[in-house]
Each structure stands twice: as structure tokens, then as C-alpha cells.
Design a protein around this motif. Sequence first.
Motif, mmCIF file in Angstrom:
data_model
loop_
_atom_site.group_PDB
_atom_site.id
_atom_site.type_symbol
_atom_site.label_atom_id
_atom_site.label_comp_id
_atom_site.label_asym_id
_atom_site.label_seq_id
_atom_site.Cartn_x
_atom_site.Cartn_y
_atom_site.Cartn_z
ATOM 1 N N MET A 215 -13.492 8.634 5.954
ATOM 2 C CA MET A 215 -13.943 7.482 5.063
ATOM 3 C C MET A 215 -12.482 6.185 5.876
ATOM 4 N N SER A 216 -12.496 4.759 6.005
ATOM 5 C CA SER A 216 -12.054 4.304 6.626
ATOM 6 C C SER A 216 -10.935 3.451 5.370
ATOM 7 N N ASN A 217 -11.975 3.086 4.412
ATOM 8 C CA ASN A 217 -10.783 2.165 3.703
ATOM 9 C C ASN A 217 -9.971 1.569 3.728
ATOM 10 N N VAL A 218 -9.375 0.748 4.163
ATOM 11 C CA VAL A 218 -8.200 0.555 4.568
ATOM 12 C C VAL A 218 -6.784 0.474 3.307
ATOM 13 N N VAL A 219 -7.414 0.215 1.664
ATOM 14 C CA VAL A 219 -6.874 1.551 0.039
ATOM 15 C C VAL A 219 -5.793 2.028 0.930
ATOM 16 N N HIS B 190 -14.083 2.645 -2.592
ATOM 17 C CA HIS B 190 -15.805 2.690 -2.315
ATOM 18 C C HIS B 190 -14.888 3.467 -0.698
ATOM 19 N N PRO B 191 -16.412 4.121 0.163
ATOM 20 C CA PRO B 191 -16.096 4.205 1.587
ATOM 21 C C PRO B 191 -16.819 3.607 2.442
ATOM 22 N N THR B 192 -15.814 3.250 3.268
ATOM 23 C CA THR B 192 -16.287 2.457 4.156
ATOM 24 C C THR B 192 -16.045 2.689 5.627
ATOM 25 N N SER B 193 -17.066 2.379 6.270
ATOM 26 C CA SER B 193 -16.523 2.430 8.082
ATOM 27 C C SER B 193 -15.863 1.287 8.546
ATOM 28 N N PRO B 194 -15.028 1.733 9.190
ATOM 29 C CA PRO B 194 -14.810 0.854 10.447
ATOM 30 C C PRO B 194 -15.167 -0.856 10.710
ATOM 31 N N ASP B 195 -16.648 -0.541 10.901
ATOM 32 C CA ASP B 195 -17.407 -1.924 10.983
ATOM 33 C C ASP B 195 -17.389 -2.386 9.480
ATOM 34 N N ASP B 196 -17.121 -2.281 8.440
ATOM 35 C CA ASP B 196 -17.478 -2.499 7.069
ATOM 36 C C ASP B 196 -16.215 -3.909 7.055
ATOM 37 N N PRO B 197 -16.902 -4.981 6.489
ATOM 38 C CA PRO B 197 -16.000 -6.488 6.389
ATOM 39 C C PRO B 197 -15.129 -6.071 5.167
ATOM 40 N N MET B 198 -13.423 -6.217 5.553
ATOM 41 C CA MET B 198 -12.803 -6.050 4.517
ATOM 42 C C MET B 198 -12.293 -8.013 3.313
ATOM 43 N N HIS B 199 -12.073 -8.629 4.465
ATOM 44 C CA HIS B 199 -11.720 -10.052 4.388
ATOM 45 C C HIS B 199 -12.292 -10.949 5.191
ATOM 46 N N ILE B 200 -11.875 -12.120 5.044
ATOM 47 C CA ILE B 200 -12.227 -13.591 5.709
ATOM 48 C C ILE B 200 -11.569 -14.468 5.657
ATOM 49 N N MET C 224 -12.960 -15.772 10.776
ATOM 50 C CA MET C 224 -12.737 -14.510 10.595
ATOM 51 C C MET C 224 -13.174 -13.350 9.698
ATOM 52 N N VAL C 225 -13.691 -12.504 10.371
ATOM 53 C CA VAL C 225 -14.184 -11.106 9.112
ATOM 54 C C VAL C 225 -12.897 -10.000 9.753
ATOM 55 N N TRP C 226 -12.332 -9.639 9.029
ATOM 56 C CA TRP C 226 -12.007 -8.616 9.743
ATOM 57 C C TRP C 226 -11.895 -7.490 9.018
ATOM 58 N N THR C 227 -12.076 -6.895 9.583
ATOM 59 C CA THR C 227 -12.588 -5.727 9.390
ATOM 60 C C THR C 227 -12.389 -4.077 9.241
ATOM 61 N N HIS C 228 -12.846 -3.043 8.435
ATOM 62 C CA HIS C 228 -11.335 -2.051 8.107
ATOM 63 C C HIS C 228 -10.564 -1.883 8.702
ATOM 64 N N GLY C 229 -11.663 -1.339 10.313
ATOM 65 C CA GLY C 229 -10.969 -0.732 10.961
ATOM 66 C C GLY C 229 -9.874 -1.309 11.860
ATOM 67 N N ASN C 230 -10.253 -3.069 11.846
ATOM 68 C CA ASN C 230 -10.009 -4.364 12.255
ATOM 69 C C ASN C 230 -8.264 -4.098 12.277
ATOM 70 N N VAL C 231 -8.081 -4.001 10.250
ATOM 71 C CA VAL C 231 -6.928 -3.431 9.695
ATOM 72 C C VAL C 231 -6.319 -2.273 10.293
ATOM 73 N N ALA C 232 -6.946 -1.481 10.462
ATOM 74 C CA ALA C 232 -6.397 -0.135 10.215
ATOM 75 C C ALA C 232 -5.547 -0.376 12.043
ATOM 76 N N ARG C 233 -6.540 -0.629 13.038
ATOM 77 C CA ARG C 233 -5.415 -0.665 13.989
ATOM 78 C C ARG C 233 -3.937 -1.601 13.841
ATOM 79 N N ARG C 234 -4.128 -2.644 13.583
ATOM 80 C CA ARG C 234 -2.670 -3.967 13.688
ATOM 81 C C ARG C 234 -2.019 -2.473 12.194
#
Length: 496
Positions: free
Chosen positions: A1-5, A138-148, A161-171
Amino acid sequence: MSNVVSQVVYRPARRHPDRPAVITRTGEVFSYAQAAEAVGQLAWHLRTQGIRPGQVVGVSMSGHSLHLLTLLALAQVGAVSLPLHPAAPAERRLLAARTFGATCVVSESRDLALAGLTFIGLDRSEFRSDGPSDRDVHPTSPDDPMHIMVSSGTSGDPKAMVWTHGNVARRNQTFEPGGDSLKRVLQMDLNFFVGFGPALRALAHADALVFPMSPSAEHVLLTLITQKITHAYLSPHQASLLAGLVGANVANACPDLVSLRVVGERLNAQQLQALRRRLTPNVYVAYGAVEAGVATLATPDMLERHPETVGAPSAWAEVQVIDAAGAPVPAGTVGEIRIRSTQQVSGYHLDEARTQARFRDGWFHPNDRGHVDAEGLLYIEGRVDDMINVGGAMVDAEDVERTLCAHPAVREAGAFVHARADGQAFLSAALVLADAGRLAEVQAYAQAKLGPLAPVHYVLASALPRTATGKIQRRLLAAAFPPTRADAASPRRPAV
């Protein structure tokens, strides 16, 4: 599960339940355990209002602690948040909502409701310590959008720009200067990348986020001092306002600041000197973009030796300066800047033409010009699209502004074009002066430094139009400061 929360709320709450997570604008302290409970309650409320995974939800809130918790709750339920800045006109908010597919608006104020969209109100009094809560992430994949994320639009129409859960996790994996000690972080407006990104990163590292009573310079300065802020993010304009409040006779007014990161625009040497002397010597200057994250960072040591630099490339970024053919240029040669970063988004949301223009061969092109010195430090010379055509001569607006601001009487400067009655363009400058009686002195200084590229017309202003993040809205200057009938008939260079 990759949900940033899970990364920024529930994991810190399990490991450090009693640590302060959020200090509100009224001074109320939420521990990580309490913040997790508040996010769970908001998630329950949003789910009962019909919010579902993948749904785009407009958020019209003003950057305080409830705003942050609401964004986290939306991510928890798998929804995609879209900032609709409350300071923007209703027409602009509605256009953004329709363009990017928002079906409802979440806000504390019904005044921010939009025609045709469901309104979901938030009342602080409804969220009690014993209220209903939902910890289901909610379970998400790294490519799922989180924030525009929507840009402030200073260089044209706003971009999304769309921030995905994976993008935010990397930052969130990046670290701030200042060692491993617990941090007290003051971030910028949560409606923008420069605010929301650092806030998420602070929570991921179990640091404390502190919200000022208001965004006014007086309240921000008071918060920096009384709350013993260790890490702060400010635009050059905000930072300069704070230094002005402190006054020239006060040194190191914020002794707890380990890092004052200035973002959004460059500091000039005069601004940097004032900040280092009056607020803190620990000034860092960052350069980057929403599209690619922080690309370079100038440390206090770098700025001591080279006040104009924006620093060396970040560990996760590669920065090149190229010529018109796309080939890297030698050190000292000015060219177009391009960035390649592991924090990079894939392109602009619903805008393929702009994506193809700015994202090419794995690189992001921010439309900035600059050069790299022999040490590998980057210097920004201006924007590709800030070149102004004045009677056939190409004038760099940012260079004109930087030269004017180097004069000690100039607090702010904005260069722009006016047109004579016959249609001939001429260069003007709007100035905010510390002493209006020194205008002739500033004009003479500009003529000596810029020669034929100096403005031929000057207007005095109490302030320049800026975005919410402090950037000068150069494209609004001509309308904000129209020439007089005499100026338009025959502008003349001031006698010096």
C-alpha cells in the motif's frame, strides 16, 4: 500500500504519538496521535458526504491547520484534491474546477461555494475528541493521483500537474539542512507547491508544523521568534518585508532558525545582506519548479562567496545549460536551463501541447536562462520569455529589475513596456522607493549602469502586483500603471 497518509500521519502517530505535529494559528498543539484522530474524523465526514476514491474534490481553504488535515483526509479516502484558492475570483475557481473535473467543493465558508458543484461544509465544532472516526486508508499504487497542483500563472495561463502518491513519497524522502534534531517548520501557503510539499515532508519526518496567526509579515515574524521556528520557507518579497520590520540596528532576530529557505525568485545582493544580518545568517536559496522539485540549493557558505548563485544541483537532480541546438555549453556561457529529476512529474495535466513543449527527451525545460561557473554553481540570468522587444532591441526585464534593486533606495522594481500614441514601444519601470525624493538619483544610476537599455519612463508605486507566493506579475504592470497622455505622446529619457 502506497497511500501517502500512512507515511505522514499514521506511521508517525504509532512511533511518536506524543510529539507535536501541528501548532495552530491560535497556539493549540496537536500531537501526532491527535492529528491522526482528526484526520480519521475528517475522513469519516468526507465519506459520509459521498466522497469516493478517484473523485476530484475542489478545496477552497486559506492555508491553516484544518486545511492541511482536510487534504490528508481526502488522500486517505483515495480522492484527488484540487486547490481552489479562496482569494481567486469565483469565475477563475469555477473554470479550474470544470477544467480539471472537480465535482464538489470543500470549505469552511459557504461563500466559497460554486454554481453547479456540490458544497461540503466543514465546521470545526463538529470534530470532537469523541467524534466518529475512520482509520481505513484506501489502498493506492504509486501511480495513483493524489493532488492536482496548479501553478500561480505568472508566466502565462496557469498550468496543472498531477502529484501521484509515489511522487509525493519520493519527495518526502529528502532531508532539510539542520541535522537530525526535531524541527519546528513554518511553511508557505498550502495552496501552492512551496507550501504543501514542505508540509508533507515535515510530517513524514515527524517534525512539527507551525501556522502563524495570519500571513501578514508582523504575524509571521512574531511566530518565527515566539515559536522558536527552526526551519522556515519564505519568498524574497516576504523575507524582505520581515527584514524591514526588524530594522537595520537589530542583528540575528531569529536565533533559533537553522534554515531560512528563500524560494520562488532570486534574492539580490542587497536583500541577501539584510536577511543574513537582521534575521539569521542561515539563509539558503533554492531554485526549482513545481514540475521537477528543488533542482539546486545554495548554502550559506556558497552565498558568502557567491551572493548571486542559486547553488549546486540537488542529489536527486541533474541541471544543464544548453545552446539553441540542445548541446551543453561551457562554464560561464549563458544558455537555456534544463532539469532532469527523480521528483519530476510526467507532464501537464490535460495539456499535451504544453507537455511536449516543456518535457523533452526526459528533461524539463523551465524557460529560464542561466550559466554555471567553474565550481558547478548555477546562476539565473532571467527567463527566456522575459525578453522584451523595445524598438527592435531585446531587453531582459529581470536584468533591468535586478540592476534597479541594487540601488539602496529601491525596495521593489518592475520593468514593462508602454506604447506611444504612434504605437512605438518604450521601456518603463515601476518603483517602490524607500525615499521618493531619490528618484532622480535612481534614474541617474540606471542610466550609468544600463546605458541605452535603461527605462525611459518611471512611475512610483506603494506596491507592485504579486501572486500569492510573492512573484511580481509583470504582465499586469502596464495596466496597473498606465502612462499619462503626455507620456504616451512623447516619452523622454530623464535628464541625468
